[in-house]
Design a protein around this motif. Structure first.
Motif, PDB file in Angstrom:
ATOM      1  N   PRO A  26      42.986  76.817  34.140  1.00 35.24           N
ATOM      2  CA  PRO A  26      41.958  75.955  34.697  1.00 35.24           C
ATOM      3  C   PRO A  26      42.057  74.548  34.124  1.00 35.24           C
ATOM      4  O   PRO A  26      42.278  74.375  32.931  1.00 35.24           O
ATOM      5  CB  PRO A  26      40.650  76.626  34.299  1.00 35.24           C
ATOM      6  N   ASP A  28      41.058  70.038  35.057  1.00 35.65           N
ATOM      7  CA  ASP A  28      40.301  69.117  35.896  1.00 35.65           C
ATOM      8  C   ASP A  28      40.939  68.963  37.274  1.00 35.65           C
ATOM      9  O   ASP A  28      40.243  68.759  38.263  1.00 35.65           O
ATOM     10  CB  ASP A  28      40.174  67.744  35.228  1.00 35.65           C
ATOM     11  N   THR A  30      42.355  71.341  38.976  1.00 42.95           N
ATOM     12  CA  THR A  30      41.896  72.500  39.740  1.00 42.95           C
ATOM     13  C   THR A  30      40.449  72.307  40.163  1.00 42.95           C
ATOM     14  O   THR A  30      40.079  72.595  41.303  1.00 42.95           O
ATOM     15  CB  THR A  30      42.049  73.780  38.902  1.00 42.95           C
ATOM     16  N   LEU A  31      39.616  71.812  39.267  1.00 36.75           N
ATOM     17  CA  LEU A  31      38.219  71.559  39.594  1.00 36.75           C
ATOM     18  C   LEU A  31      38.102  70.502  40.686  1.00 36.75           C
ATOM     19  O   LEU A  31      37.310  70.650  41.620  1.00 36.75           O
ATOM     20  CB  LEU A  31      37.448  71.133  38.348  1.00 36.75           C
ATOM     21  N   ASN A  32      38.896  69.450  40.604  1.00 33.72           N
ATOM     22  CA  ASN A  32      38.885  68.424  41.653  1.00 33.72           C
ATOM     23  C   ASN A  32      39.246  69.016  43.008  1.00 33.72           C
ATOM     24  O   ASN A  32      38.640  68.669  44.032  1.00 33.72           O
ATOM     25  CB  ASN A  32      39.835  67.285  41.306  1.00 33.72           C
ATOM     26  N   GLU A  57      38.433  79.160  42.956  1.00 40.27           N
ATOM     27  CA  GLU A  57      37.365  79.799  42.190  1.00 40.27           C
ATOM     28  C   GLU A  57      37.932  80.849  41.239  1.00 40.27           C
ATOM     29  O   GLU A  57      37.495  80.953  40.094  1.00 40.27           O
ATOM     30  CB  GLU A  57      36.324  80.410  43.121  1.00 40.27           C
ATOM     31  N   MET A  60      39.489  79.129  38.309  1.00 47.59           N
ATOM     32  CA  MET A  60      38.532  78.506  37.396  1.00 47.59           C
ATOM     33  C   MET A  60      37.826  79.511  36.489  1.00 47.59           C
ATOM     34  O   MET A  60      36.999  79.129  35.669  1.00 47.59           O
ATOM     35  CB  MET A  60      37.490  77.709  38.189  1.00 47.59           C
ATOM     36  N   TYR A  63      37.570  78.601  32.830  1.00 45.57           N
ATOM     37  CA  TYR A  63      37.272  77.196  32.592  1.00 45.57           C
ATOM     38  C   TYR A  63      36.125  77.029  31.604  1.00 45.57           C
ATOM     39  O   TYR A  63      35.136  77.748  31.659  1.00 45.57           O
ATOM     40  CB  TYR A  63      36.901  76.540  33.920  1.00 45.57           C
ATOM     41  N   ASP A  81      30.564  69.814  37.533  1.00 44.50           N
ATOM     42  CA  ASP A  81      30.236  71.177  37.117  1.00 44.50           C
ATOM     43  C   ASP A  81      29.332  71.896  38.106  1.00 44.50           C
ATOM     44  O   ASP A  81      29.354  73.117  38.190  1.00 44.50           O
ATOM     45  CB  ASP A  81      29.589  71.177  35.733  1.00 44.50           C
ATOM     46  N   LEU A  84      30.813  74.561  40.327  1.00 48.64           N
ATOM     47  CA  LEU A  84      31.235  75.841  39.772  1.00 48.64           C
ATOM     48  C   LEU A  84      30.154  76.902  39.902  1.00 48.64           C
ATOM     49  O   LEU A  84      30.443  78.084  39.813  1.00 48.64           O
ATOM     50  CB  LEU A  84      31.605  75.684  38.292  1.00 48.64           C
ATOM     51  N   ARG A  88      30.505  79.955  37.432  1.00 51.29           N
ATOM     52  CA  ARG A  88      30.784  79.531  36.069  1.00 51.29           C
ATOM     53  C   ARG A  88      30.767  80.725  35.143  1.00 51.29           C
ATOM     54  O   ARG A  88      29.899  81.574  35.224  1.00 51.29           O
ATOM     55  CB  ARG A  88      29.772  78.505  35.629  1.00 51.29           C
TER      56      ARG A  88
END
Length: 89
Positions: A26, A28, A30-32, A57, A60, A63, A81, A84, A88
């Motif tokens: 995971p 940033d 991947t989050l983007n 997902e 992540m 993460y 965040d 997520l 999360r």
């Protein structure tokens, strides 16, 4: 996507081979991607990006929240965040 390495490899060598010196996990990047896929999906983008969202997902899963010493950096961190939730860990 590198299921054996636990993530997505966003960077590659010049010959298009994976950079194996760093684990795929995971990040940033991947989050983007997850944020953008969800925004496009929410806007009614076609075709559906549900498969890509599910992959991001899953990636992540390990993460952890980032830390910043810049008080102005928290707004963007919190905004990212939110994408997520509830996934999360």
């Amino acid at each position: 996507y590198d299921p054996a390495g636990g993530g997505v490899r966003w960077k590659i060598n010049m010959d298009a081979s994976p950079i194996t010196s760093q684990p795929a996990g995971p990040s940033d990047d991947t989050l983007n991607a997850l944020v953008m896929y969800k925004l496009i999906e929410h806007a009614g983008g076609q075709p559906s990006l549900s498969a890509e969202i599910a992959t991001m997902e899953k990636t992540m899963a390990g993460y952890t929240a980032r830390v910043t010493s810049d008080p102005l950096g928290w707004g963007l961190e919190a905004w990212m965040d939110q994408w997520l939730l509830p996934h999360r860990t």
